[in-house]
Design a protein around this motif. Structure first.
Motif, PDB file in Angstrom:
ATOM      1  N   LEU A   1       0.807  -1.239   0.000  1.00  0.00           N
ATOM      2  CA  LEU A   1       0.000   0.000   0.000  1.00  0.00           C
ATOM      3  C   LEU A   1       0.838   1.287   0.000  1.00  0.00           C
ATOM      4  O   LEU A   1       0.514   2.222  -0.739  1.00  0.00           O
ATOM      5  CB  LEU A   1      -0.981  -0.004   1.173  1.00  0.00           C
ATOM      6  N   PRO A   2       1.934   1.369   0.801  1.00  0.00           N
ATOM      7  CA  PRO A   2       2.738   2.606   0.727  1.00  0.00           C
ATOM      8  C   PRO A   2       3.257   2.858  -0.692  1.00  0.00           C
ATOM      9  O   PRO A   2       3.196   3.987  -1.185  1.00  0.00           O
ATOM     10  CB  PRO A   2       3.896   2.350   1.700  1.00  0.00           C
ATOM     11  N   ALA A   3       3.729   1.798  -1.347  1.00  0.00           N
ATOM     12  CA  ALA A   3       4.236   1.963  -2.725  1.00  0.00           C
ATOM     13  C   ALA A   3       3.095   2.364  -3.658  1.00  0.00           C
ATOM     14  O   ALA A   3       3.284   3.176  -4.577  1.00  0.00           O
ATOM     15  CB  ALA A   3       4.877   0.672  -3.210  1.00  0.00           C
ATOM     16  N   TYR A   4       1.921   1.796  -3.392  1.00  0.00           N
ATOM     17  CA  TYR A   4       0.759   2.128  -4.232  1.00  0.00           C
ATOM     18  C   TYR A   4       0.418   3.614  -4.107  1.00  0.00           C
ATOM     19  O   TYR A   4       0.213   4.304  -5.114  1.00  0.00           O
ATOM     20  CB  TYR A   4      -0.446   1.278  -3.817  1.00  0.00           C
ATOM     21  N   PHE A   5       0.376   4.100  -2.861  1.00  0.00           N
ATOM     22  CA  PHE A   5       0.036   5.518  -2.665  1.00  0.00           C
ATOM     23  C   PHE A   5       1.097   6.452  -3.261  1.00  0.00           C
ATOM     24  O   PHE A   5       0.775   7.509  -3.789  1.00  0.00           O
ATOM     25  CB  PHE A   5      -0.170   5.814  -1.172  1.00  0.00           C
ATOM     26  N   LEU A   6       2.339   6.023  -3.149  1.00  0.00           N
ATOM     27  CA  LEU A   6       3.425   6.821  -3.728  1.00  0.00           C
ATOM     28  C   LEU A   6       3.289   6.865  -5.257  1.00  0.00           C
ATOM     29  O   LEU A   6       3.433   7.928  -5.880  1.00  0.00           O
ATOM     30  CB  LEU A   6       4.775   6.219  -3.320  1.00  0.00           C
ATOM     31  N   SER A   7       2.973   5.694  -5.833  1.00  0.00           N
ATOM     32  CA  SER A   7       2.767   5.626  -7.293  1.00  0.00           C
ATOM     33  C   SER A   7       1.590   6.504  -7.692  1.00  0.00           C
ATOM     34  O   SER A   7       1.656   7.227  -8.703  1.00  0.00           O
ATOM     35  CB  SER A   7       2.463   4.189  -7.734  1.00  0.00           C
TER      36      SER A   7
ATOM     37  N   GLY B   1       5.561  -1.580  -6.856  1.00  0.00           N
ATOM     38  CA  GLY B   1       6.718  -0.894  -6.265  1.00  0.00           C
ATOM     39  C   GLY B   1       7.143   0.200  -7.218  1.00  0.00           C
ATOM     40  O   GLY B   1       6.697   0.224  -8.373  1.00  0.00           O
ATOM     41  N   LEU B   2       7.961   1.138  -6.764  1.00  0.00           N
ATOM     42  CA  LEU B   2       8.345   2.255  -7.625  1.00  0.00           C
ATOM     43  C   LEU B   2       9.463   1.831  -8.580  1.00  0.00           C
ATOM     44  O   LEU B   2      10.639   2.007  -8.294  1.00  0.00           O
ATOM     45  CB  LEU B   2       8.791   3.441  -6.776  1.00  0.00           C
TER      46      LEU B   2
END
Lengths: 271, 241
Positions: free
Chosen positions: B131-137, B210-211
């Motif tokens: 989820l953190p990677a998703y929100f960053l994306s 992931g980014l």
């Protein structure tokens, strides 16, 4: 008296059309100064150059003091409320909204209505309040009473006088000659891209010549005639009435309005 | 810069956007209705789309808000006398663009979060693993899309033209990004054309989990290019008066 605004040799063209062809004017501290001119004379362009809202081609402008600006054509987002706009621009000017002036302009009555639903007069009053929000030294008003009713106009005149008495310098462009005549200390007439006249109203009257209109009511009827040399013309007429055995019931002498002087000046009469 | 005035302006713009039906429709109503309708159809006809439904609907909603909703809001400021009122009353010329951008970012982020929560509940869609990677994306995709919408809004002052030009950016974003059908089905030329829009890269980035630089860098490049256009347009608007 200090000069708050100095404009020297201001020129501005839109494409091939030269609007300003070397405008020179000076606005002094603490005066109400009016810029007059027919439609398209360049009043708004001159003011926008002074305000820094428009680039000019040549000349030099010096402004000494903080300016508050009420534009002729200005708008705000359709859904913004007056109290939000006042707060926003007060913040941009590091100031607090002036509730006394807001009340004088009748802003509280419509401060919670969306901008799009305000009448033209309410919008103009709001933009005037926004111009004052940063407590400027110089207030530039472009057609400030356009769209205002009689009550709003009188309240605005009162406010402008109060601001002048409080030490502010006010520059206004207006079509309303009666307004200019009653409010302004000095005027400048912009004609064909240049200042055709700058000075007091008395100086304007002297420049264009005195044109009196005399109305005589006698027992035989009413007569109206124009006169430049009031004394000799009137004496001759009175003598003729006396010789005819008539008597004068009423006599009116009109020395001419600012509007008439303005028209003479811009039509090139008596200049 | 006057930070206090700027943040008050951002908060005010968020409220104005809620009052304005245009942005409410393009940022919330249409994307969520599209999601409700297409989510049902997609997952019934092709159950495998449950794995990508959240990302696909997010790309659709963000593209609609950024490319259809934002440009008219900017044209309202920069194509009218509002721009003059801002300048006359002490606000810098970029203020209108910045507040519209940040407000739209907030509203589209909220809309994306609604989609993220509703997708698994309504259509049994997969929840992104990281989820953190998703929100960053999502944030990177939002920045790129909004910068493109801002560039369009600042470049076209005429509302009638703007509606057409916005569609020129929006329709290929949706049709060529792979959210409706795999991009491998497209002719090569259209596939390449699709990679010119943030939607294709944003969809790929959000699915990557992931980014990944291969998707992240093109979005950064699109963001930088659109920002450069915005800066040039604002400079032009300032000097052309």
């Amino acid at each position: 008296m200090n000069e708050k605004i100095q404009v020297q040799g201001l020129t501005k063209s839109y494409g091939a059309h030269a609007v300003l062809k070397g405008v020179d004017l000076t606005v002094r501290e603490g005066e109400i100064f009016a810029l007059l001119g027919v439609n398209g004379a360049g009043k708004t362009t001159t003011l926008e150059c002074v305000e820094g809202m428009r680039k000019y081609d040549g000349g030099h402008i010096t402004v000494r003091g903080k300016m508050g600006i009420q534009l002729q054509s200005a708008s705000l987002p359709a859904h913004i409320k007056p109290k939000e706009a006042v707060r926003l621009f007060a913040m941009w000017n590091h100031a607090r909204p002036n509730t006394q002036i807001a009340e004088m302009l009748g802003i509280p009555v419509f401060e919670n209505k969306p901008y799009a639903s305000l009448s033209t007069g309410q919008k103009r009053r709001l933009h005037l309040l926004l111009a004052l929000v940063g407590d400027p030294d110089i207030l530039i008003l472009d057609e400030p009473t356009a769209g205002l009713d009689v009550e709003g106009r009188l309240a605005l005149h009162e406010l402008i006088r109060r601001l002048r008495d409080g030490g502010k310098t006010i520059v206004l462009a207006s079509h309303d000659m009666a307004e200019v005549e009653s409010l302004c200390d000095r005027i400048a007439v912009l004609h064909e891209g240049k200042i055709a006249f700058a000075g007091t109203q008395r100086e304007l009257t002297e420049k264009v010549g005195r044109h009196y209109t005399v109305t005589l009511q006698t027992t035989r009827g009413k007569a109206q005639f124009a006169a430049e040399d009031i004394a000799s013309t009137l004496l001759a007429r009175l003598q003729a009435i006396r010789d005819a055995g008539d008597s004068v019931l009423d006599l009116q002498i009109d020395r001419g309005t600012l509007e008439e002087h303005f028209i003479r000046l811009t039509k090139g009469e008596s200049v | 810069m006057n930070i206090r005035a700027f943040f008050y302006g951002v908060g005010l713009q968020m409220r104005l956007d809620i009052r304005s039906r245009t942005l409410l429709v393009t940022c919330y109503l249409v994307p969520l209705l599209f999601f409700a309708l297409m989510g049902g159809i997609f997952t019934s006809l092709m159950p495998e789309t449950k794995a990508t439904l959240t990302q696909a609907m997010t790309v659709m909603g963000v593209s609609m808000g950024a490319l259809i909703g934002v440009p008219p809001s900017l044209a309202e400021v920069y194509g009218t006398d509002i721009k003059k009122a801002y300048r006359a009353n002490g606000a810098p010329l970029w203020f209108g663009a910045a507040t519209v951008f940040l407000s739209a970012f907030f509203h589209l982020f909220v809309m994306s979060c609604i989609l993220l929560v509703l997708s698994p509940v309504l259509f049994d869609a997969a929840v992104p693993q990281n989820l953190p990677a998703y929100f960053l994306s999502l944030a990177v995709f939002l920045l790129a899309s909004l910068s493109l919408g801002t560039a369009v809004g600042l470049s076209v002052g005429n509302q009638a033209k703007l509606t057409m030009i916005s569609q020129i950016f929006f329709l290929p974003s949706i049709l060529l990004s792979g959210i409706l059908f795999p991009i491998s089905y497209l002719p090569k030329a259209l596939e390449i054309l699709g990679w010119l829009f943030p939607a294709s890269w944003g969809y790929k980035l959000m699915l990557d989990g992931g980014l990944r630089l291969s998707s992240f860098l093109p979005l950064c490049a699109l963001f930088a290019a659109a920002c450069a256009v915005c800066v040039l347009r604002l400079h032009r608007l300032k000097t052309e008066s």
